[in-house]
Design a protein around this motif. Structure first.
Motif, PDB file in Angstrom:
ATOM      1  N   ASP A 119       0.822  -1.203   0.000  1.00 28.88           N
ATOM      2  CA  ASP A 119       0.000   0.000   0.000  1.00 28.88           C
ATOM      3  C   ASP A 119       0.864   1.264   0.000  1.00 28.88           C
ATOM      4  N   GLY A 120       1.964   1.225  -0.752  1.00 24.34           N
ATOM      5  CA  GLY A 120       2.851   2.388  -0.811  1.00 24.34           C
ATOM      6  C   GLY A 120       2.201   3.567  -1.500  1.00 24.34           C
ATOM      7  N   SER A 121       2.827   4.746  -1.321  1.00 17.57           N
ATOM      8  CA  SER A 121       2.187   5.974  -1.797  1.00 17.57           C
ATOM      9  C   SER A 121       2.267   6.135  -3.311  1.00 17.57           C
ATOM     10  N   SER A 122       3.088   5.333  -3.998  1.00 23.74           N
ATOM     11  CA  SER A 122       3.151   5.462  -5.458  1.00 23.74           C
ATOM     12  C   SER A 122       1.965   4.806  -6.137  1.00 23.74           C
ATOM     13  N   PHE A 123       1.185   4.049  -5.370  1.00 27.20           N
ATOM     14  CA  PHE A 123       0.056   3.344  -5.965  1.00 27.20           C
ATOM     15  C   PHE A 123      -1.247   3.994  -5.552  1.00 27.20           C
ATOM     16  N   VAL A 124      -2.248   3.785  -6.358  1.00 22.84           N
ATOM     17  CA  VAL A 124      -3.559   4.269  -6.011  1.00 22.84           C
ATOM     18  C   VAL A 124      -3.990   3.562  -4.722  1.00 22.84           C
ATOM     19  N   GLU A 125      -4.839   4.229  -3.938  1.00 18.95           N
ATOM     20  CA  GLU A 125      -5.264   3.645  -2.669  1.00 18.95           C
ATOM     21  C   GLU A 125      -5.929   2.279  -2.891  1.00 18.95           C
ATOM     22  N   ARG A 126      -5.677   1.367  -1.995  1.00 17.05           N
ATOM     23  CA  ARG A 126      -6.208   0.008  -2.108  1.00 17.05           C
ATOM     24  C   ARG A 126      -7.726   0.001  -2.307  1.00 17.05           C
ATOM     25  N   ASN A 127      -8.378   0.832  -1.503  1.00 18.93           N
ATOM     26  CA  ASN A 127      -9.837   0.886  -1.538  1.00 18.93           C
ATOM     27  C   ASN A 127     -10.347   1.276  -2.932  1.00 18.93           C
ATOM     28  N   ILE A 128      -9.703   2.282  -3.530  1.00 20.63           N
ATOM     29  CA  ILE A 128     -10.117   2.741  -4.867  1.00 20.63           C
ATOM     30  C   ILE A 128      -9.824   1.651  -5.898  1.00 20.63           C
ATOM     31  N   PHE A 129      -8.655   1.046  -5.766  1.00 25.80           N
ATOM     32  CA  PHE A 129      -8.255  -0.036  -6.674  1.00 25.80           C
ATOM     33  C   PHE A 129      -9.306  -1.149  -6.668  1.00 25.80           C
ATOM     34  N   ASP A 130      -9.701  -1.567  -5.468  1.00 26.80           N
ATOM     35  CA  ASP A 130     -10.694  -2.644  -5.358  1.00 26.80           C
ATOM     36  C   ASP A 130     -12.022  -2.251  -6.002  1.00 26.80           C
ATOM     37  N   LYS A 131     -12.414  -0.992  -5.784  1.00 27.37           N
ATOM     38  CA  LYS A 131     -13.693  -0.549  -6.358  1.00 27.37           C
ATOM     39  C   LYS A 131     -13.652  -0.606  -7.877  1.00 27.37           C
ATOM     40  N   VAL A 132     -12.513  -0.209  -8.447  1.00 31.40           N
ATOM     41  CA  VAL A 132     -12.423  -0.169  -9.913  1.00 31.40           C
ATOM     42  C   VAL A 132     -12.265  -1.572 -10.484  1.00 31.40           C
ATOM     43  N   VAL A 133     -11.349  -2.364  -9.878  1.00 33.10           N
ATOM     44  CA  VAL A 133     -11.010  -3.654 -10.478  1.00 33.10           C
ATOM     45  C   VAL A 133     -12.062  -4.718 -10.172  1.00 33.10           C
ATOM     46  N   PHE A 134     -12.510  -4.768  -8.931  1.00 32.24           N
ATOM     47  CA  PHE A 134     -13.388  -5.876  -8.550  1.00 32.24           C
ATOM     48  C   PHE A 134     -14.867  -5.506  -8.580  1.00 32.24           C
ATOM     49  N   ARG A 135     -15.167  -4.224  -8.393  1.00 31.02           N
ATOM     50  CA  ARG A 135     -16.582  -3.850  -8.429  1.00 31.02           C
ATOM     51  C   ARG A 135     -16.922  -3.079  -9.691  1.00 31.02           C
ATOM     52  N   ARG A 136     -15.941  -2.985 -10.580  1.00 34.69           N
ATOM     53  CA  ARG A 136     -16.142  -2.441 -11.927  1.00 34.69           C
ATOM     54  C   ARG A 136     -16.761  -1.047 -11.919  1.00 34.69           C
ATOM     55  N   LYS A 137     -16.295  -0.208 -10.994  1.00 35.32           N
ATOM     56  CA  LYS A 137     -16.765   1.177 -11.008  1.00 35.32           C
ATOM     57  C   LYS A 137     -15.782   2.016 -11.808  1.00 35.32           C
TER      58      LYS A 137
ATOM     59  N   THR B 263      -3.478  10.535 -10.817  1.00 36.95           N
ATOM     60  CA  THR B 263      -2.101  10.406 -11.299  1.00 36.95           C
ATOM     61  C   THR B 263      -1.524   9.064 -10.888  1.00 36.95           C
ATOM     62  N   ASN B 264      -1.739   8.705  -9.619  1.00 31.90           N
ATOM     63  CA  ASN B 264      -1.232   7.413  -9.138  1.00 31.90           C
ATOM     64  C   ASN B 264      -1.785   6.264  -9.971  1.00 31.90           C
ATOM     65  N   TRP B 265      -3.050   6.374 -10.311  1.00 30.04           N
ATOM     66  CA  TRP B 265      -3.678   5.301 -11.084  1.00 30.04           C
ATOM     67  C   TRP B 265      -3.052   5.239 -12.485  1.00 30.04           C
ATOM     68  N   ASP B 266      -2.952   6.389 -13.132  1.00 27.39           N
ATOM     69  CA  ASP B 266      -2.454   6.396 -14.513  1.00 27.39           C
ATOM     70  C   ASP B 266      -0.981   6.031 -14.587  1.00 27.39           C
ATOM     71  N   LYS B 267      -0.200   6.576 -13.656  1.00 29.56           N
ATOM     72  CA  LYS B 267       1.243   6.390 -13.741  1.00 29.56           C
ATOM     73  C   LYS B 267       1.692   5.118 -13.052  1.00 29.56           C
ATOM     74  N   GLY B 268       1.155   4.894 -11.865  1.00 29.58           N
ATOM     75  CA  GLY B 268       1.731   3.844 -11.030  1.00 29.58           C
ATOM     76  C   GLY B 268       1.043   2.512 -11.133  1.00 29.58           C
ATOM     77  N   SER B 269      -0.245   2.513 -11.370  1.00 29.18           N
ATOM     78  CA  SER B 269      -0.995   1.290 -11.127  1.00 29.18           C
ATOM     79  C   SER B 269      -1.332   0.496 -12.382  1.00 29.18           C
ATOM     80  N   LYS B 270      -0.512   0.633 -13.414  1.00 21.82           N
ATOM     81  CA  LYS B 270      -0.751  -0.165 -14.625  1.00 21.82           C
ATOM     82  C   LYS B 270       0.542  -0.858 -15.027  1.00 21.82           C
ATOM     83  N   ASP B 271       0.395  -2.054 -15.554  1.00 21.29           N
ATOM     84  CA  ASP B 271       1.581  -2.709 -16.087  1.00 21.29           C
ATOM     85  C   ASP B 271       1.722  -2.377 -17.568  1.00 21.29           C
ATOM     86  N   ASP B 272       2.739  -2.952 -18.223  1.00 19.39           N
ATOM     87  CA  ASP B 272       2.997  -2.595 -19.620  1.00 19.39           C
ATOM     88  C   ASP B 272       1.857  -2.995 -20.546  1.00 19.39           C
TER      89      ASP B 272
END
Lengths: 274, 464
Positions: free
Chosen positions: B301-319, B370-379
């Protein structure tokens, strides 16, 4: 038209024939151990022997009842059909208390007998109190779609640093009670060792002890017996039963050594099977 | 005699049911789908949008090199695969025709019919990895992380370096045999024999080559004018293929071997590893920034990544990302408010001004986007998180050598960088020892904040 009854008789005879043939063929009988030539009629595990004897008893009871009812049916349809104008006319009557009491009491007695007779087996295979007091062999965690198996390392204790992690690879020793703790990390699965007649659901949130043994070393199959998702068919494991404890220890040592590997393999083998 | 007719019908359908349809998984035709680069405008990669002639040329080149359909496999000359697609499908080229192949087992001399990588892939792999290995099979959308898209020729867990190298056969074999723990990739050891796994490896490499050549050809074609009659030349095609084939051939020589044996996992080594993890510089090593991504407590849960809670909402709850950020900001506000009502909470609950979060919504949204666009995506453009190291689940394997590779040379295509040039080998082993100890001793990071402060306050620290 009495010859119709012969057609029914034929169906019954084929059924009985299959019934009689099944024990002779290892393919048609219950799953045998890895060494089929050692005989397939007796299960290779002690739980299996008890379970199979229950199975045979039920098969005999239903077999006798089946043959009896089929003989009566065919006899009645053959001899009493088509008696012509000289025969006695069939008469209709409503209810026969004696008959009804008989056909209620006999099956009920059989059911009660089976219910009481199997209790000991059930208790010895499933009751937690019957679990062998041995060091656990492993913790088996089912997940979609594999069996994650965690063996205690040299200290014999689970959840410590020297645990060995394997996937789909269960090892134990011939003639010794193996005790595992069964868990699930997602949905319902079922731990099924067909040759050992062991089947236990893995339930999320529960840790269920399962124990089994076998008197035949070799390779067995572990499968998932509860439809757990699209990859259910892939959820199979290899079971290796070692002849001796030394052999098992040797395997454990080599697996632990591989798990603590810190170098690239001496020679990356070029055996690509071409 | 209608009853006789009925009898025939019933008997016929019963015998059909009994004979069944063996090999049904190989029945029916399937065909390669074009990559999305063919017809759709792409943001970051070249595309052939609006260039039908060039699209056709690339399709033809691919069909010439690799065969027009999965059922009709061709093997480009010099690719390292035996001629005729042997081991890819169950036939080999004999003279002008093809014939089924039989494989003689080395140790037993037994003859076994070869299903071929194509058949095995279709049975076990296709439903996730897709017909052309794009990671887009029918079951893929239910999974997180998503199945690998082979077409970039990038594979996450390899033993090779430097940047985005091909995996060795041993790497692929390990992934197929043991699966990737913590993902949906299962272990296939119990389902396929050794020689079958080799056939699947061949087919995966084949699909990866095909996909990468497709990408290369599109990159070349994207530069060509859409009415150019010459389009792409034979040289272009050869060059596209040769780069890919040579990279695959070179990979076995690129395996990274640790220069030092693993340090004994003593208390000192584990604690040293922890301090390195928290940013302390030792000897010739450079300070590293593990906590930026993995977090101070290594929970991912480092600061370079989007917050865990937001990540879960987008990835698992498709928001959508915006909805998720809005909801999270509101939740944070509620938590903040209720915290003030707790005994000992500072500020009066009646004062509405002090119940506001310290950060404005715009600042929060800006940072998390920014964290989502820059940090939280793979290639591949798929959402990604740093690993929670407290769980003892290691996707790339739990052997010390696996963890060494992850730290020393990073994870290809993901955000984990290589640290081989920042840390000497003995310090990498310290970190490995720390990571292996952490799940059993969560207290190691109990005072992470203070330790971090003290280790980074040391005068020797220079910037990374």
């Amino acid at each position: 038209m009495r010859y119709w009854s012969l057609l029914f008789a034929l169906a019954a005879i084929i059924s009985v024939g299959i019934f009689a043939y099944a024990p002779i063929s290892p393919e048609w009988w219950l799953p045998a151990g890895p060494n089929v030539s050692a005989g397939h009629l007796h299960s290779v595990s002690s739980a299996g022997k008890q379970i199979d004897s229950l199975f045979v008893i039920i098969l005999l009871i239903t077999g006798i009842v089946f043959i009896g009812t089929q003989v009566a049916l065919v006899y009645a349809t053959y001899f009493f059909v088509d008696k012509g104008p000289n025969g006695r006319k069939a008469s209709y009557f409503h209810g026969s208390q004696r008959l009804e009491v008989i056909w209620t009491i006999i099956p009920a007695a059989i059911l009660v007998f089976i219910a009481l007779y199997q209790m000991g087996t059930w208790a010895s295979v499933k009751f937690r109190s019957a679990a062998p007091k041995v060091q656990p062999l492993a913790q088996v965690t089912a997940r979609q779609f594999q069996w994650v198996i965690r063996y205690p390392g040299e200290d014999g204790k689970l959840e410590t640093k020297d645990d060995l992690f394997m996937v789909n690879d269960l090892h134990f020793v011939k003639g010794k009670q193996a005790l595992i703790y069964l868990k699930s990390s997602d949905v319902l699965h079922s731990f099924f060792l067909p040759a050992l007649r062991i089947k236990q659901d893995a339930v999320p949130g529960l840790t269920i002890p399962v124990w089994f043994d076998t008197d035949q070393a070799g390779h067995y199959e572990l499968v998932c017996a509860e439809l757990c998702g699209w990859g259910h068919y892939k959820m199979r494991g290899n079971v290796t039963v070692h002849e001796t404890q030394e052999e098992f220890d040797q395997w454990l040592q080599s697996a632990l050594k591989e798990q603590s590997r810190d170098q690239v393999a001496a020679v990356v083998t070029g055996s690509q099977g071409r | 005699m209608t009853s006789r007719l009925r009898f025939v019908l019933i008997a016929g359908s019963i015998s059909f049911l009994l004979t069944g349809c063996g090999d049904a998984f190989n029945a029916g035709t399937i065909s390669y789908k074009d990559s999305e680069q063919f017809t759709k405008k792409q943001k970051d990669t070249p595309d052939l949008d609006g260039k039908p002639q060039l699209q056709e040329a690339v399709r033809k080149a691919l069909a010439d090199l690799f065969g027009p359909r999965p059922q009709e496999i061709k093997v480009p000359a010099g690719s390292g695969f035996p001629e005729g697609g042997r081991y890819l499908a169950n036939y080999e080229k004999v003279g002008d025709g093809v014939q089924d192949i039989v494989y003689t087992e080395a140790n037993s001399g037994k003859k076994v019919a070869v299903v071929g990588g194509y058949g095995l892939y279709r049975k076990y792999c296709l439903h996730c990895h897709g017909v052309q290995g794009a990671g887009d099979g029918p079951t893929a959308e239910f999974l997180y992380p998503l199945p690998r898209d082979y077409r970039r020729g990038v594979f996450k867990f390899t033993s090779t370096a430097p940047s985005n190298p091909k995996p060795t056969r041993a790497d692929l074999k390990k992934t197929i045999t043991h699966g990737l723990h913590g993902t949906s990739m299962p272990a296939f050891e119990a389902l396929m024999s050794g020689s079958e796994i080799e056939q699947v490896i061949d087919y995966v490499i084949f699909l990866s080559m095909r996909g990468e050549v497709e990408r290369n050809l599109i990159s070349i074609a994207a530069l060509v004018d859409k009415d150019d009659i010459n389009g792409i030349t034979a040289d272009d095609i050869k060059e596209s293929l040769d780069t890919v084939v040579n990279n695959w051939k070179a990979t076995e020589t690129l395996v990274v071997s640790p220069k030092a044996r693993r340090t004994e996992p003593t208390r000192e080594s584990v604690l040293r590893g922890r301090d390195i993890f928290l940013g302390k510089k030792f000897g010739t090593g450079q300070p590293v920034a593990c906590t930026d991504c993995h977090g101070l407590h290594a929970k991912g849960d480092g600061s370079s990544f989007v917050e865990r809670n937001i990540f879960d909402k987008v990835v698992f709850r498709r928001k959508s990302l915006d909805t998720a950020i809005e909801e999270r900001y509101k939740e944070l506000g509620d938590e903040h408010k209720s915290a003030q009502w707790q005994p000992g909470g500072h500020g009066g609950g009646h004062d509405s001004a002090s119940s506001e979060l310290p950060e404005t919504f715009d600042a929060y949204k800006n940072r998390e986007t920014t964290n989502w666009d820059k940090g939280s995506k793979d290639d591949w453009g798929n959402p990604l998180r740093a690993a929670n190291l407290n769980l003892g689940v290691y996707k790339g394997g739990r052997r010390p050598i696996d963890l060494y590779w992850r730290i020393a040379k990073g994870i290809n295509g993901a955000k984990m960088p290589a640290h081989g040039n920042l840390l000497p080998d003995d310090q990498i082993w310290d970190v490995v020892n720390f990571i292996l100890a952490l799940p059993y001793e969560p207290d190691l990071l109990k005072d992470a904040e203070q330790i971090k402060k003290s280790v980074t306050a040391a005068p020797a620290v220079t910037q990374r």
